[in-house]
Enzyme design. Structure first.
Site, PDB file in Angstrom:
ATOM      1  N   CYS A 258      -0.009  22.915  12.170  1.00 59.11           N
ATOM      2  CA  CYS A 258       0.878  23.350  11.090  1.00 59.11           C
ATOM      3  C   CYS A 258       0.846  22.462   9.851  1.00 59.11           C
ATOM      4  O   CYS A 258       0.430  22.891   8.781  1.00 59.11           O
ATOM      5  CB  CYS A 258       2.311  23.463  11.621  1.00 59.11           C
ATOM      6  N   LEU A 259       1.300  21.225   9.981  1.00 57.70           N
ATOM      7  CA  LEU A 259       1.520  20.414   8.782  1.00 57.70           C
ATOM      8  C   LEU A 259       0.259  20.108   7.982  1.00 57.70           C
ATOM      9  O   LEU A 259       0.302  20.100   6.747  1.00 57.70           O
ATOM     10  CB  LEU A 259       2.235  19.107   9.157  1.00 57.70           C
TER      11      LEU A 259
END
Length: 422
Positions: A258-259
């Protein structure tokens, strides 16, 4: 209902098993034959789905796994949970598009397709919908379509899939009703929004918020070290404020699917649609992506102060996963730290009791167990991922020098190791 979950990774498998437990007949579809073989024998590779739980739905007949697309025929609900990587900074929707075409081959009137894969606002209606219509020959009003962002947090026992609120959307009212009804049977709370674009943006907003704030404390940690201020103590003190502050902690970088990726989807979309840069995201990307470089600079300085060179030094990295107490090493900053140190001529060893499978790491990295002997033999120990399974007392007792990137050793009052905080 007959449910297909396309993609059996960290997102798809928990969803598929939960749907099977709710009584649906679920087919887990994946193009990786090794994965499907493991699933068919009841061996889970996702920590949030223990093998006994997987075997229970296999034995009940409510779940099966396959690589055969023709077995998807007749589905009522199909959920797309395939990867959406970046390629040279550009969103790669190849897997989403291929999956949409496969599902379109078996799409029938009244069926529902849900995209869960993280992507930029507009993907559901501008990419998936045209593929479904063109390949199936059906009009968009003949079937249901929407987006519901995944919110899987690997290893989070407090917020498993069924307890985490689920944002749901549809391209029209009928689609929203069908999608909300499906997830109402799987999770405790659903959160309807007005359109797929809002749901798509919701996911990117959540992760961009985290990404930017992690970058803030990472840069603050770098500056505070130069100023001689303990940033960890300041963060703890600020966290005592019951309003207006949310704790974020510095570290050696960001990892997971994600990040390192999701905020760039939003930045790319803004640039493409508006011709403007998303400066917060670009700055956060720069800071977080270079935290492994900062860790290495700190190690070089620490060795130099001890009249030692990086070349030839034996360095033990503790933790290869990107997150504590998980086996998820996707985009882990630990692998970048290892690569940088190896390029400088260090003998680098990595210990991680959770990461047992092969990972995308430099082949020169030597995998070891963090025994007392291994710790004592190292010139430097770097705590990159603070698994609770590490014996921190032993580490402090035997390590000559530790760079603690997680503030994990501050409360361990054993040993005489020289400890340096990130």
């Amino acid at each position: 209902m007959h449910v297909v979950v396309a993609g059996q990774g960290y997102v798809g498998l928990p969803l598929a098993v939960r749907a099977a437990e709710a009584g649906h007949h679920v087919i887990g579809y994946d193009v990786d034959p090794h994965r499907v073989q493991q699933l068919a024998t009841g061996r889970s590779y996702v920590e949030d789905v223990p093998s006994p739980r997987l075997r229970a739905v296999l034995e009940s007949g409510t779940y099966s796994a396959t690589t055969a697309a023709d077995e998807l025929a007749g589905y009522d609900i199909a959920v797309i949970t395939v990867p959406t990587p970046l390629r040279d900074g550009v969103p790669d929707l190849t897997y989403v598009e291929a999956c949409a075409r496969t599902l379109a081959d078996h799409l029938r009137p009244g069926a529902t397709v849900i995209l869960e894969s993280t992507t930029y606002p507009g993907t559901t209606e501008e990419v998936v919908l045209p593929i479904l219509e063109k390949t199936s020959g059906l009009a968009g009003t003949d079937f249901r379509l929407g987006f519901s962002p995944e919110r899987i947090d690997p290893g989070n026992k407090a917020w498993p899939f069924e307890k985490t609120p689920k944002v749901v959307s549809g391209v029209d009212a009928a689609s929203l009703d069908a999608i909300k009804s499906f997830y109402d049977g799987l999770v405790e709370t659903t959160v309807p929004v007005s359109s797929p674009k809002v749901a798509e943006l919701t996911k990117l907003l959540e992760n961009t918020f985290r990404h930017v704030n992690i970058a803030l404390v990472n840069e603050m940690a770098i500056l505070c070290h130069e100023l001689g201020v303990n940033v960890w103590e300041a963060i703890t003190a600020a966290s005592s404020k019951p309003f207006g502050f949310m704790r974020f902690s510095p570290g050696p970088g960001v990892g997971g699917h994600c990040l390192p990726i999701d905020p760039s989807y939003l930045s790319w979309r803004v640039e493409r649609a508006l011709g403007q840069s998303f400066r917060f995201v670009e700055l956060a990307n720069d800071i977080n992506a270079h935290m492994p470089d900062y860790v290495v600079r700190r190690l070089v300085k620490a060795l130099n102060e001890r009249s030692m060179a990086v070349r030839g030094s034996r360095i033990l990295l503790l933790g290869l996963a990107y997150k504590a107490d998980t086996a998820d090493a996707r985009e882990s900053p630990s692998t970048r730290v290892a690569e940088l140190l190896l390029d400088l001529g260090a003998e680098v060893r990595g210990a991680d009791p959770h990461v047992v499978d092969d990972i995308r790491a430099d082949p020169r990295l030597i995998r070891v167990v963090a025994t007392a002997e291994e710790v004592a033999a190292a010139d430097v120990v770097v705590l990159l991922t603070d698994h609770t399974t590490f014996d921190y007392g032993t580490i402090l007792e035997h390590a000559p020098y530790v760079l603690d990137c997680r503030n994990r050793l501050a409360d361990v009052n054993v040993g005489l190791a020289d400890i340096d905080l990130l």
